[in-house]
Scaffold this active site. Structure first.
Site, PDB file in Angstrom:
ATOM      1  N   GLY A 202       0.802  -1.217   0.000  1.00 30.38           N
ATOM      2  CA  GLY A 202       0.000   0.000   0.000  1.00 30.38           C
ATOM      3  C   GLY A 202       0.832   1.264   0.000  1.00 30.38           C
ATOM      4  N   LEU A 228      -4.187  -5.721  -4.629  1.00 31.32           N
ATOM      5  CA  LEU A 228      -3.175  -4.671  -4.608  1.00 31.32           C
ATOM      6  C   LEU A 228      -1.833  -5.195  -4.118  1.00 31.32           C
ATOM      7  CD1 LEU A 228      -2.598  -1.624  -4.978  1.00 31.32           C
ATOM      8  CD2 LEU A 228      -3.217  -1.331  -2.554  1.00 31.32           C
ATOM      9  N   ASP A 229      -0.794  -4.999  -4.941  1.00 29.04           N
ATOM     10  CA  ASP A 229       0.591  -5.353  -4.596  1.00 29.04           C
ATOM     11  C   ASP A 229       0.780  -6.840  -4.311  1.00 29.04           C
ATOM     12  OD1 ASP A 229       1.342  -2.679  -4.842  1.00 29.04           O
ATOM     13  OD2 ASP A 229       0.934  -2.249  -2.729  1.00 29.04           O
ATOM     14  N   GLU A 230      -0.064  -7.689  -4.888  1.00 27.91           N
ATOM     15  CA  GLU A 230       0.050  -9.128  -4.645  1.00 27.91           C
ATOM     16  C   GLU A 230       0.189  -9.947  -5.925  1.00 27.91           C
ATOM     17  OE1 GLU A 230      -2.868 -10.709  -2.019  1.00 27.91           O
ATOM     18  OE2 GLU A 230      -2.431  -9.296  -0.403  1.00 27.91           O
TER      19      GLU A 230
END
Length: 289
Positions: A202, A228-230
């Site tokens: 994040g 998100l961001d994965e």
């Protein structure tokens, strides 16, 4: 004259005789094997191959080659893709405030270190237009708010489609893309996250890293997914830091890491070195190319 290189990326259940069957297929069609890289995931019983071929002397069209490979692939349950060396990919870069990743990518492209056509730059701010003008790349300023997000993304997608973009690079584009946007371009959006994922996901990762007292600061390049961001991680790197580091110094050190990690990830993608399996990216090293 530079040889015409054809690259096949292959994924299938592991089984006896795969290497012989695949390489013999290309031998029979007069291809010269330039490199052949393999990996077996024993845990999931899955076989991966990246094979590069010199097409000189192979009197066969792309259509015939691909149709013939289908006949080989179906009984072996091969999931495959093929790329031809003379097909240069079209790239779009999305960016917000920070310039370091944008400038680095454009510099590498100009110097021939990234083999692609940078067709356009898209930003929700107008402050980096001067960099686009330095490199003579069209710059599209498309501001966005919570109320205009859907319409703005529609504009962005139209630009990508009209310019036949193969890869979109989020070079610190500080907006969360919608599921609709991301799912339209699976494994065709690379994001740089300014931390060593899965730590500090994040916003404001450098501030979080400072507050946690980290001894390493890093960056992660990954394919964008709905989570998100994965998404599948392509490249990562770190640098040691000390208790004397401030949020400002962490950010400065991190910017240098980001540039290297993002450039390597983009190059891996452009060179067809990546096979995605689930949420993992199998990244083959360069094989002398």
């Amino acid at each position: 004259m530079k040889p015409q290189i054809v690259t096949f990326l292959i994924k299938c259940p592991d089984q006896k005789g795969l290497l012989a069957k695949i390489t013999n297929f290309f031998y029979e069609r007069s291809f010269n094997i330039v490199s052949c890289q393999q990996y077996v995931n024993a845990t999931e019983n899955t076989y991966f191959m990246r094979i590069r071929l010199d097409a000189e002397g192979a009197e066969i069209s792309r259509v015939v080659l691909e149709n013939s490979f289908v006949e080989l692939s179906e009984p072996l349950q091969i999931d495959w893709s093929v790329y031809y060396g003379d097909d240069r990919q079209n790239v779009a870069i999305m960016v917000s405030h920070t310039s370091h990743n944008l400038y680095d990518l454009l510099s590498r492209n100009k110097e021939g270190l990234l083999d692609c056509n940078v067709k356009l730059i898209i930003s929700n701010h107008d402050k980096l237009r001067h960099i686009a003008e330095m490199f003579n790349v069209p710059y599209y300023y498309l501001p966005v708010t919570k109320d205009t997000k859907e319409a703005q993304e529609a504009q962005v997608m139209k630009l990508l489609d009209d310019n036949e973009i193969d890869l979109t690079i989020m070079a610190r584009y500080m907006q969360i893309l919608s599921s609709n946007f991301i799912n339209k371009y699976p494994e065709r959006i690379i994001n740089i996250h300014h931390s060593f994922l899965p730590a500090f996901q994040g916003a404001n990762p450098y501030k979080k890293a400072y507050e946690r007292g980290v001894k390493l600061i890093g960056a992660t390049a990954h394919y964008a997914t709905e989570d998100l961001d994965e998404g599948p991680i392509i490249e990562q790197d770190v640098e040691p830091v000390t208790h004397e580091s401030t949020p400002f110094t962490l950010k400065r050190i991190g910017a240098d890491i980001e540039k290297l990690v993002l450039a390597r990830a983009v190059k891996n993608h452009l060179n067809h070195q990546i096979i995605v399996s689930g949420n993992r990216a199998i990244v083959f090293p360069e094989a002398g190319e």
